[in-house]
Design a protein around this motif. Sequence first.
Motif, PDB file in Angstrom:
ATOM      1  N   LEU A 169     -36.676  12.925 -13.390  1.00 59.95           N
ATOM      2  CA  LEU A 169     -37.709  13.897 -13.046  1.00 59.95           C
ATOM      3  C   LEU A 169     -37.500  14.469 -11.653  1.00 59.95           C
ATOM      4  O   LEU A 169     -36.862  13.841 -10.812  1.00 59.95           O
ATOM      5  CB  LEU A 169     -39.093  13.239 -13.098  1.00 59.95           C
ATOM      6  CG  LEU A 169     -39.508  12.605 -14.417  1.00 59.95           C
ATOM      7  CD1 LEU A 169     -40.821  11.860 -14.252  1.00 59.95           C
ATOM      8  CD2 LEU A 169     -39.628  13.676 -15.483  1.00 59.95           C
ATOM      9  N   LYS A 225     -30.524   5.722  -8.069  1.00 61.02           N
ATOM     10  CA  LYS A 225     -29.076   5.647  -8.272  1.00 61.02           C
ATOM     11  C   LYS A 225     -28.729   5.157  -9.676  1.00 61.02           C
ATOM     12  O   LYS A 225     -27.833   5.681 -10.324  1.00 61.02           O
ATOM     13  CB  LYS A 225     -28.440   4.731  -7.218  1.00 61.02           C
ATOM     14  CG  LYS A 225     -28.559   5.274  -5.801  1.00 61.02           C
ATOM     15  CD  LYS A 225     -27.823   4.409  -4.795  1.00 61.02           C
ATOM     16  CE  LYS A 225     -28.418   3.019  -4.664  1.00 61.02           C
ATOM     17  NZ  LYS A 225     -29.777   2.994  -4.107  1.00 61.02           N
ATOM     18  N   GLU A 279     -43.676   4.616  -7.597  1.00 55.54           N
ATOM     19  CA  GLU A 279     -44.017   4.146  -8.942  1.00 55.54           C
ATOM     20  C   GLU A 279     -44.909   2.903  -8.862  1.00 55.54           C
ATOM     21  O   GLU A 279     -45.933   2.810  -9.542  1.00 55.54           O
ATOM     22  CB  GLU A 279     -42.715   3.834  -9.692  1.00 55.54           C
ATOM     23  CG  GLU A 279     -42.889   3.632 -11.170  1.00 55.54           C
ATOM     24  CD  GLU A 279     -41.542   3.490 -11.903  1.00 55.54           C
ATOM     25  OE1 GLU A 279     -40.474   3.434 -11.234  1.00 55.54           O
ATOM     26  OE2 GLU A 279     -41.562   3.435 -13.133  1.00 55.54           O
TER      27      GLU A 279
HETATM   28  N1  LIG Z   1     -35.931  11.236 -10.446  1.00 59.33           N
HETATM   29  C1  LIG Z   1     -36.592  10.231 -11.044  1.00 59.33           C
HETATM   30  N2  LIG Z   1     -37.385  10.453 -12.117  1.00 59.33           N
HETATM   31  C2  LIG Z   1     -38.044   9.454 -12.713  1.00 59.33           C
HETATM   32  N3  LIG Z   1     -37.998   8.187 -12.309  1.00 59.33           N
HETATM   33  C3  LIG Z   1     -37.227   7.872 -11.265  1.00 59.33           C
HETATM   34  C4  LIG Z   1     -36.486   8.880 -10.567  1.00 59.33           C
HETATM   35  N4  LIG Z   1     -35.810   8.286  -9.574  1.00 59.33           N
HETATM   36  C5  LIG Z   1     -36.105   6.979  -9.642  1.00 59.33           C
HETATM   37  N5  LIG Z   1     -36.955   6.712 -10.647  1.00 59.33           N
HETATM   38  C6  LIG Z   1     -37.510   5.404 -11.001  1.00 59.33           C
HETATM   39  O1  LIG Z   1     -37.615   4.639  -9.803  1.00 59.33           O
HETATM   40  C7  LIG Z   1     -37.157   3.320 -10.002  1.00 59.33           C
HETATM   41  C8  LIG Z   1     -35.966   3.023  -9.127  1.00 59.33           C
HETATM   42  O2  LIG Z   1     -34.856   3.764  -9.583  1.00 59.33           O
HETATM   43  P1  LIG Z   1     -33.377   3.146  -9.621  1.00 59.33           P
HETATM   44  O3  LIG Z   1     -33.405   1.740 -10.069  1.00 59.33           O
HETATM   45  O4  LIG Z   1     -32.508   4.087 -10.351  1.00 59.33           O
HETATM   46  O5  LIG Z   1     -33.070   3.214  -8.063  1.00 59.33           O
HETATM   47  P2  LIG Z   1     -31.806   2.660  -7.258  1.00 59.33           P
HETATM   48  O6  LIG Z   1     -31.418   3.729  -6.304  1.00 59.33           O
HETATM   49  O7  LIG Z   1     -30.775   2.168  -8.184  1.00 59.33           O
HETATM   50  O8  LIG Z   1     -32.465   1.464  -6.433  1.00 59.33           O
HETATM   51  P3  LIG Z   1     -31.738   0.203  -5.699  1.00 59.33           P
HETATM   52  O9  LIG Z   1     -31.016   0.767  -4.510  1.00 59.33           O
HETATM   53  O10 LIG Z   1     -32.877  -0.654  -5.272  1.00 59.33           O
HETATM   54  O11 LIG Z   1     -30.839  -0.424  -6.688  1.00 59.33           O
HETATM   55  C9  LIG Z   1     -36.858   3.179 -11.484  1.00 59.33           C
HETATM   56  O12 LIG Z   1     -37.994   2.675 -12.149  1.00 59.33           O
HETATM   57  C10 LIG Z   1     -36.577   4.600 -11.895  1.00 59.33           C
HETATM   58  O13 LIG Z   1     -36.863   4.777 -13.248  1.00 59.33           O
END
Ligand SMILES: Nc1ncnc2c1ncn2[C@@H]1O[C@H](COP(=O)(O)OP(=O)(O)OP(=O)(O)O)[C@@H](O)[C@H]1O
Length: 460
Positions: free
Chosen positions: A143, A176, A363
Amino acid sequence: MSANVLVLDDDRFMRTSLVDALGEGGFDCEPFSEGAKALEALSMRRFDVAITDLKMPGMTGLEFLEKALAHESELPVIVITAHGTIETAVEAMKRGAFDYIRKPFGADELCHLVTRAAKHRRLIGENETLKGELRRVGDRPLLGESGEMDQVRERIAAIADSDATVLVRGETGCGKELVSRAIHYGSSRADRPFLCVNCAALSAGLLESELFGHEKGAFTGADRQRAGRFELAEGGTLLLDEVSEIDLNLQAKLLRVLQEREFERVGSGKTQVADVRVIATTNRRLEDEVREGRFREDLYYRLNIVPIEIPPLRDRKDDIPLLATRFKEQSERRAGRSSRPIATASAAAMISYHWPGNVRELENLIERAVLLSVGDEIVVDGLQENMAIASSEATVEGLRGMSLARIERAVIEETLRQFDGHQKKTAETLGIGVRTLRDKIKKWDLAFGRRARSQAVASN
Ligand SMILES: Nc1ncnc2c1ncn2[C@@H]1O[C@H](COP(=O)(O)OP(=O)(O)OP(=O)(O)O)[C@@H](O)[C@H]1O
Ligand SMILES: [Mg+2]
């Protein structure tokens, strides 16, 4: 059944009779006398079926078949054979032709075959759409309506269907993993596994056997043979989360599998081939890790073939309202609550907040707010608390229950403010090195740190 048919034959008489017969049968035809022209049309327009002669000067029917399928693997291609070319027709079938028709043939026979091919084509198309929908349901959409997110989506679309290694960078919780999934599910590997390894969670030894597997007895505790992630993800995608945490020894092995597509299980001499696309994520600046000698430069370049940078949430505030609304709706649905609006003051506070935990923090805060708000509006608190700590009124009482990292950040921010962004004085007062301070300023993107930097630039 209507269909667009590409007709390729160098013989004018033959071409005309094909077009006439198919036209009678209700098909739309486009005739070509040369393979090159036909391929050009194929790259610009959609055809449902192609029909081609085999023996032609210049590009032969077989060559056309191969090039057409390379361009569009699902295109049914019918080849026309004469008495002397039946072996070639068999060869064409081996190379993926849909069927062949033997000269001389009647109009009915021709139309019947083309109808069958067009039906086949349609079924495949429906199947693909269905699979696409399943994928979308199975995976959460990415999103965001900010220009920054548009750019991320464009980049994903451009590279998804290649085998290029991708390095996804961004702060914690900024999406990510979600972006990595979008790449996998947007690629032709979508039906194959998507596996994830958190490189920070395992010791070097365990990580090696997790990635590459091991033979029985390879080390103490290896009581069974085990396949690693590179084997299990065969044909699919492997996500190496927090890749900066891999130790130097293992970095060399990772480089090899990326470069040569080869690896061995721990304790085995047998080389295996890996058909795996690698996506790596990091929330550190890998360039710095390279400079400090903690990360191999060659591996860095290998991973960084396609970089995707996800900006922190505070730099794309346009995304906050939409994300907040979606998360609110999800939480309400999960909790079986009726819909309530977010309080205006909370909505404003969310915009000015700096979101160190990015989308994940948003979230979580919304989910908590949906459950805890008692009135007819949803009040997102925690933001006020987080901002209060950053103000000079913070007392030990007010700090109770907060994480050390958050307190540390607030103290640094406040001290920077006190010295108007002077990093040396701030570092001295806090008893830390200027380097450490700069790292933290960069990590948290602190406003006063920024001002100090831009002042330094301006005075140069
Ligand atoms: N653009 C987006 N739209 C919808 N949900 C999102 C978006 N970006 C992140 N989220 C939600 O936020 C949460 C964290 O996202 P994600 O695990 O991909 O982050 P990350 O960068 O891998 O975090 P980390 O560095 O802690 O591993 C998840 O629940 C994901 O679904
Ligand atoms: Mg992650």
